[in-house]
Motif scaffolding. Structure first.
Motif, short mmCIF file in Angstrom:
data_model
loop_
_atom_site.label_atom_id
_atom_site.label_comp_id
_atom_site.label_asym_id
_atom_site.label_seq_id
_atom_site.Cartn_x
_atom_site.Cartn_y
_atom_site.Cartn_z
N THR A 222 0.87 -1.44 -0.11
CA THR A 222 -0.01 -0.10 0.02
C THR A 222 1.35 0.93 -0.17
N ILE A 223 0.47 2.03 -0.76
CA ILE A 223 0.98 3.72 -0.64
C ILE A 223 0.50 4.67 -0.72
N VAL A 224 0.85 5.11 0.48
CA VAL A 224 -0.08 6.31 1.01
C VAL A 224 1.25 8.11 0.81
N PRO A 225 -0.16 8.74 0.33
CA PRO A 225 -0.94 9.08 -0.06
C PRO A 225 -0.99 8.43 -1.79
N ALA A 226 -2.14 7.85 -2.16
CA ALA A 226 -2.30 7.79 -3.51
C ALA A 226 -1.75 8.27 -5.03
N ARG A 227 -1.61 7.82 -6.02
CA ARG A 227 -0.42 8.85 -7.03
C ARG A 227 -2.22 8.92 -7.62
N LEU A 228 -2.59 8.91 -6.97
CA LEU A 228 -3.92 9.72 -8.35
C LEU A 228 -5.07 9.99 -8.04
N ASP A 229 -6.05 10.88 -8.40
CA ASP A 229 -6.89 12.05 -8.05
C ASP A 229 -8.25 11.62 -7.78
N PRO A 309 4.07 10.70 3.75
CA PRO A 309 3.81 9.96 2.52
C PRO A 309 4.35 8.12 3.46
N ALA A 310 3.94 7.29 3.33
CA ALA A 310 4.92 5.25 3.67
C ALA A 310 4.12 4.78 2.57
N ILE A 311 5.66 3.78 2.74
CA ILE A 311 4.65 2.00 1.63
C ILE A 311 4.55 1.31 2.96
N MET A 312 3.39 0.67 2.53
CA MET A 312 3.80 -0.62 3.99
C MET A 312 3.48 -1.85 2.71
N MET A 313 5.31 -2.97 3.23
CA MET A 313 4.32 -4.31 2.10
C MET A 313 4.37 -5.11 3.25
N ASN A 314 2.99 -6.08 3.24
CA ASN A 314 2.72 -7.60 3.65
C ASN A 314 4.05 -8.09 3.65
N LEU A 315 4.06 -8.81 4.82
CA LEU A 315 5.81 -10.34 5.05
C LEU A 315 4.02 -11.39 5.19
N LEU A 316 4.49 -12.11 4.24
CA LEU A 316 3.61 -13.33 3.52
C LEU A 316 5.22 -14.23 5.04
N GLY A 317 4.90 -15.33 4.85
CA GLY A 317 5.54 -16.94 5.56
C GLY A 317 7.15 -16.60 5.11
N GLN A 318 6.71 -16.53 3.54
CA GLN A 318 8.08 -16.28 2.61
C GLN A 318 8.59 -15.82 2.69
N ASP A 319 8.45 -14.56 3.02
CA ASP A 319 9.03 -13.36 3.93
C ASP A 319 9.74 -12.84 4.94
N VAL A 320 8.40 -13.15 5.66
CA VAL A 320 9.16 -14.13 6.78
C VAL A 320 10.95 -14.83 7.02
N ASP A 360 8.78 6.84 -5.10
CA ASP A 360 9.02 6.04 -5.87
C ASP A 360 10.24 5.30 -6.47
N LYS A 361 11.20 5.81 -5.86
CA LYS A 361 12.47 5.64 -5.17
C LYS A 361 12.08 4.28 -4.15
N ASP A 362 11.41 5.22 -3.22
CA ASP A 362 11.36 3.29 -2.11
C ASP A 362 11.09 2.40 -2.10
N GLU A 363 10.23 2.87 -3.35
CA GLU A 363 9.20 1.69 -3.73
C GLU A 363 10.32 0.42 -4.59
N GLN A 364 10.42 1.41 -5.93
CA GLN A 364 12.15 0.51 -6.70
C GLN A 364 12.99 -0.66 -5.69
N GLN A 365 13.53 0.34 -4.17
CA GLN A 365 14.34 -0.35 -3.37
C GLN A 365 13.53 -1.33 -2.61
N PHE A 366 12.07 -1.55 -2.21
CA PHE A 366 11.54 -2.69 -1.48
C PHE A 366 10.71 -3.63 -2.93
#
Length: 375
Positions: A222-229, A309-320, A360-366
């Motif tokens: 999830t990215i906040v704020p959304a990059r859409l109007d 602004p923030a980016i939230m990434m879910n951690l699934l079982g394989q990610d942990v 945009d930069k942080d999303e790419q890094q994630f």
């Protein structure tokens, strides 16, 4: 319905002890409330942050009454509670959210019919009760379409994408097991959601529009704020929905944005929502904070402020499993591990929030960090 203004030290009962119940309990305790959890899983995450834990099935009437008797107010972390049982409880205990909304939203057909009556923009749909109804769906909606069970299902469970006649056998098998609805499959540009909280004084506050990416029908980030109007339009749709549906506490409305830049209401969640987890760090009040304020009979803030602004990434079982030795290397990551005992592939085990000065930069890094997870 009679509402109560809770005082510090009063007990809040929560039906459900998963990660949502855990984070809800943590917000309640921050405000000085005590928390009781009811959950059938003796190892559920929320029990470890609760003052009282009732280990029983959600349909156990004796246990539900026990929860009601020790709590000044009762709330829930998910909507798949037996609606009839909840109605009985609502007549005896203080449950500000009531039972009507749960009963309505448990059934995808009544949910869509209610949205239709609210005159919001929704995806074309049809009820399918038997195999022959698929012929009407093909004629009216056409390929491709999505068939979903009317009851149950989350994170993509209980639904199939039907692209051609070759896939119809799967659809017929699903209909043979349970009533379904068929929706037109739309070419999507983005998915967004908006989280809101309504209190007992009819005040509503909105969180920023959230931009969501799903993979294998599970929320990826999830990215906040959304990059859409679309925030103003989304709020207008939510206000139409509130004219038809009773809400006290937190709820989230999910939307599709199509390739031709049109907004469609998808689903409603009458509880904390995965796409709102970023608010713990990124806003002055989290979605869990405002929910507790609302059900406790306290006033909401005048508005929700996005601090950064923030980016939230879910951690699934394989990610942990893959990243557990990486967390300490990233002090800018706010890591939440839910404490589930069993780690499974594609099971939500936690999430990471990163406050950002360059989305945009942080999303790419994630994306690079999480390379190799579900695509």
């Amino acid at each position: 319905m009679t509402y109560y203004n809770l005082e510090s030290g009063d007990m809040i009962g929560i039906v459900g002890g998963g990660q949502l119940g855990k984070m809800m309990a943590q917000s309640a305790q921050k405000m000085g409330f005590k928390v009781a959890i009811l959950d059938p899983d003796e190892n559920c995450p929320a029990q470890f942050v609760a003052h009282e834990f009732i280990n029983a099935d959600y349909s156990n009437e004796k246990a539900l009454n026990q929860l009601g008797n020790i709590s000044k107010v009762v709330t829930y972390e998910f909507e798949n509670i037996d609606a009839q049982q909840l109605e009985t409880l609502s007549n005896k205990y203080n449950i500000p959210q009531g039972s009507e909304t749960v009963a309505l939203l448990q059934d995808r057909l009544t949910e869509k019919q209610t949205l239709e009556s609210a005159h919001v923009n929704i995806v074309p749909f049809l009820e399918v009760k038997q195999s022959q109804d698929l012929d009407e769906a093909i004629e009216t909606i056409g390929f491709p379409f999505i068939i979903k069970t009317r009851f149950g299902g989350y994170d993509g469970k209980g639904q199939l994408v039907i692209r051609s006649n070759d896939d119809l056998d799967e659809a017929r098998e699903l209909i043979a097991d349970t009533p379904c609805v068929v929706e037109k499959y739309l070419p999507l540009y983005k998915e967004v959601s908006i989280t809101a909280t309504r209190d007992i004084y009819d005040q509503t506050v909105y969180f920023p529009l959230q931009e969501n990416e799903h993979r294998d029908q599970i929320l990826y980030k999830t990215i906040v704020p959304a990059r859409l109007d679309f925030e103003e339009q989304a709020i207008n749709e939510v206000e139409k929905i509130m004219s038809k549906v009773h809400f006290i506490g937190i709820f989230t409305v999910e939307f599709f944005v199509t390739d031709d830049y049109k907004l469609f209401v998808n689903e409603i969640a009458p509880r904390p929502h995965n796409s709102g987890h970023y608010s713990i760090e990124a806003c002055d009040y989290s979605q869990f904070d405002t929910h507790i304020l609302a059900v406790a009979g306290w006033h909401l803030p005048e508005k929700i402020n996005l601090l950064q602004p923030a980016i939230m990434m879910n951690l699934l079982g394989q990610d942990v499993s893959n990243l557990k030795h990486e967390f300490y290397k990233h002090p800018d990551w706010h890591v939440h591990i839910y404490g589930k005992k069993i780690n499974k592939v594609n099971r939500k085990m936690g999430h990471i929030t990163k406050l950002s000065t360059d989305l945009d930069k942080d999303e790419q890094q994630f994306n690079q960090t999480f390379e190799g997870r579900n695509k």
